[in-house]
Write a protein that holds these residues in place. Structure first.
Motif, PDB file in Angstrom:
ATOM      1  N   UNK A 177       0.806  -1.222   0.000  1.00 42.48           N
ATOM      2  CA  UNK A 177       0.000   0.000   0.000  1.00 42.48           C
ATOM      3  C   UNK A 177       0.843   1.278   0.000  1.00 42.48           C
ATOM      4  N   UNK A 178       1.875   1.421   0.864  1.00 36.75           N
ATOM      5  CA  UNK A 178       2.686   2.643   0.799  1.00 36.75           C
ATOM      6  C   UNK A 178       3.439   2.785  -0.525  1.00 36.75           C
ATOM      7  N   UNK A 179       3.850   1.673  -1.109  1.00 33.70           N
ATOM      8  CA  UNK A 179       4.533   1.745  -2.411  1.00 33.70           C
ATOM      9  C   UNK A 179       3.567   2.260  -3.472  1.00 33.70           C
ATOM     10  N   UNK A 180       2.314   1.842  -3.391  1.00 38.95           N
ATOM     11  CA  UNK A 180       1.300   2.333  -4.332  1.00 38.95           C
ATOM     12  C   UNK A 180       1.097   3.830  -4.187  1.00 38.95           C
ATOM     13  N   UNK A 181       1.035   4.291  -2.948  1.00 32.34           N
ATOM     14  CA  UNK A 181       0.852   5.727  -2.701  1.00 32.34           C
ATOM     15  C   UNK A 181       2.045   6.506  -3.242  1.00 32.34           C
ATOM     16  N   UNK A 182       3.248   6.052  -2.956  1.00 33.79           N
ATOM     17  CA  UNK A 182       4.439   6.741  -3.447  1.00 33.79           C
ATOM     18  C   UNK A 182       4.506   6.752  -4.970  1.00 33.79           C
ATOM     19  N   UNK A 183       4.109   5.667  -5.591  1.00 35.32           N
ATOM     20  CA  UNK A 183       4.110   5.607  -7.050  1.00 35.32           C
ATOM     21  C   UNK A 183       3.100   6.587  -7.627  1.00 35.32           C
ATOM     22  N   UNK A 184       1.905   6.625  -7.068  1.00 36.84           N
ATOM     23  CA  UNK A 184       0.862   7.515  -7.582  1.00 36.84           C
ATOM     24  C   UNK A 184       1.206   8.983  -7.361  1.00 36.84           C
ATOM     25  N   UNK A 185       1.852   9.289  -6.265  1.00 37.23           N
ATOM     26  CA  UNK A 185       2.216  10.670  -5.973  1.00 37.23           C
ATOM     27  C   UNK A 185       3.453  11.088  -6.778  1.00 37.23           C
ATOM     28  N   UNK A 186       4.335  10.148  -7.040  1.00 34.52           N
ATOM     29  CA  UNK A 186       5.603  10.484  -7.683  1.00 34.52           C
ATOM     30  C   UNK A 186       5.595  10.520  -9.196  1.00 34.52           C
ATOM     31  N   UNK A 187       4.571   9.992  -9.840  1.00 33.32           N
ATOM     32  CA  UNK A 187       4.555   9.946 -11.299  1.00 33.32           C
ATOM     33  C   UNK A 187       4.230  11.336 -11.848  1.00 33.32           C
ATOM     34  N   UNK A 188       4.829  11.681 -12.979  1.00 38.04           N
ATOM     35  CA  UNK A 188       4.609  13.013 -13.532  1.00 38.04           C
ATOM     36  C   UNK A 188       3.233  13.106 -14.178  1.00 38.04           C
ATOM     37  N   UNK A 189       2.802  14.333 -14.433  1.00 35.84           N
ATOM     38  CA  UNK A 189       1.445  14.584 -14.920  1.00 35.84           C
ATOM     39  C   UNK A 189       1.147  13.877 -16.236  1.00 35.84           C
ATOM     40  N   UNK A 190       2.087  13.857 -17.128  1.00 37.03           N
ATOM     41  CA  UNK A 190       1.858  13.260 -18.437  1.00 37.03           C
ATOM     42  C   UNK A 190       1.737  11.752 -18.413  1.00 37.03           C
ATOM     43  N   UNK A 191       2.199  11.139 -17.364  1.00 37.73           N
ATOM     44  CA  UNK A 191       2.186   9.673 -17.263  1.00 37.73           C
ATOM     45  C   UNK A 191       1.296   9.177 -16.133  1.00 37.73           C
ATOM     46  N   UNK A 192       0.278   9.928 -15.795  1.00 39.23           N
ATOM     47  CA  UNK A 192      -0.585   9.537 -14.677  1.00 39.23           C
ATOM     48  C   UNK A 192      -1.262   8.186 -14.906  1.00 39.23           C
ATOM     49  N   UNK A 193      -1.595   7.889 -16.137  1.00 38.35           N
ATOM     50  CA  UNK A 193      -2.302   6.631 -16.414  1.00 38.35           C
ATOM     51  C   UNK A 193      -1.422   5.402 -16.193  1.00 38.35           C
ATOM     52  N   UNK A 194      -0.124   5.588 -16.134  1.00 38.25           N
ATOM     53  CA  UNK A 194       0.779   4.447 -15.974  1.00 38.25           C
ATOM     54  C   UNK A 194       0.756   3.879 -14.557  1.00 38.25           C
ATOM     55  N   UNK A 195       0.530   4.709 -13.558  1.00 39.60           N
ATOM     56  CA  UNK A 195       0.634   4.265 -12.168  1.00 39.60           C
ATOM     57  C   UNK A 195      -0.338   3.133 -11.818  1.00 39.60           C
ATOM     58  N   UNK A 196      -1.627   3.232 -12.153  1.00 40.64           N
ATOM     59  CA  UNK A 196      -2.513   2.115 -11.807  1.00 40.64           C
ATOM     60  C   UNK A 196      -2.239   0.849 -12.609  1.00 40.64           C
ATOM     61  N   UNK A 197      -1.515   0.971 -13.701  1.00 37.49           N
ATOM     62  CA  UNK A 197      -1.184  -0.198 -14.516  1.00 37.49           C
ATOM     63  C   UNK A 197       0.026  -0.930 -13.952  1.00 37.49           C
ATOM     64  N   UNK A 198       1.030  -0.180 -13.517  1.00 30.88           N
ATOM     65  CA  UNK A 198       2.268  -0.813 -13.063  1.00 30.88           C
ATOM     66  C   UNK A 198       2.159  -1.380 -11.646  1.00 30.88           C
ATOM     67  N   UNK A 199       1.238  -0.869 -10.836  1.00 29.74           N
ATOM     68  CA  UNK A 199       1.136  -1.335  -9.448  1.00 29.74           C
ATOM     69  C   UNK A 199       0.822  -2.833  -9.358  1.00 29.74           C
TER      70      UNK A 199
END
Length: 146
Positions: free
Chosen positions: A58-80
């Motif tokens: 769960x904390x890794x998911x939060x860090x990934x979602x917060x750390x991804x840049x604006x143009x690549x927001x759609x990538x975070x829910x895919x890579x988790x």
């Protein structure tokens, strides 16, 4: 007489500096490496506890979602979820040979699906909120002055 500088405060200057942002590939690498390291640590420290591994996801998911840049927001829910599966390999029970190892991995994925879905949901929610804020900021900036 002592003159004070009338420059910006340190706090305001710190807010203007953008934080480091991850690209889609960077978010995938961060998430996968973090989950692999946590999977190995879970195996060493907790004796391969899937519940502890899921809670650390769960904390890794939060860090990934917060750390991804604006143009690549759609990538975070895919890579988790992919990173969850990659990091689960050291935690999953091992049997005899490749078949036993595969069965242990599939069983771990099935029994820990709640953590997987929860982390993916958290990541998606954070990304969705960030996207809505971005769209609103852009819309507010393009409005003609009345």
């Amino acid at each position: 007489m002592v003159r004070r500088r009338s420059g910006p405060s340190v706090v305001r200057a710190g807010r203007r500096v953008p934080g480091p942002r991850l690209t889609g590939l960077g978010a995938a690498l961060f998430c996968a490496v973090a989950m692999c390291v946590l999977g190995v640590l879970d195996r060493v420290l907790f004796g391969a506890s899937p519940t502890a591994y899921g809670a650390l996801f769960l904390p890794v998911c939060v860090l990934t979602a917060v750390g991804v840049r604006r143009g690549d927001l759609a990538a975070a829910p895919v890579v988790a979820p992919i990173a969850f599966a990659v990091g689960l390999l050291p935690v999953a029970g091992s049997g005899d040979g490749a078949g036993g190892r595969l069965m242990g991995f599939v069983a771990a994925l099935a029994t820990e699906a709640g953590w997987l879905y929860g982390g993916t949901l958290v990541t998606g929610a954070i990304v969705l909120v960030r996207r809505i804020r971005l769209v609103r900021r852009r819309a507010a900036g393009k409005r003609p002055a009345a």
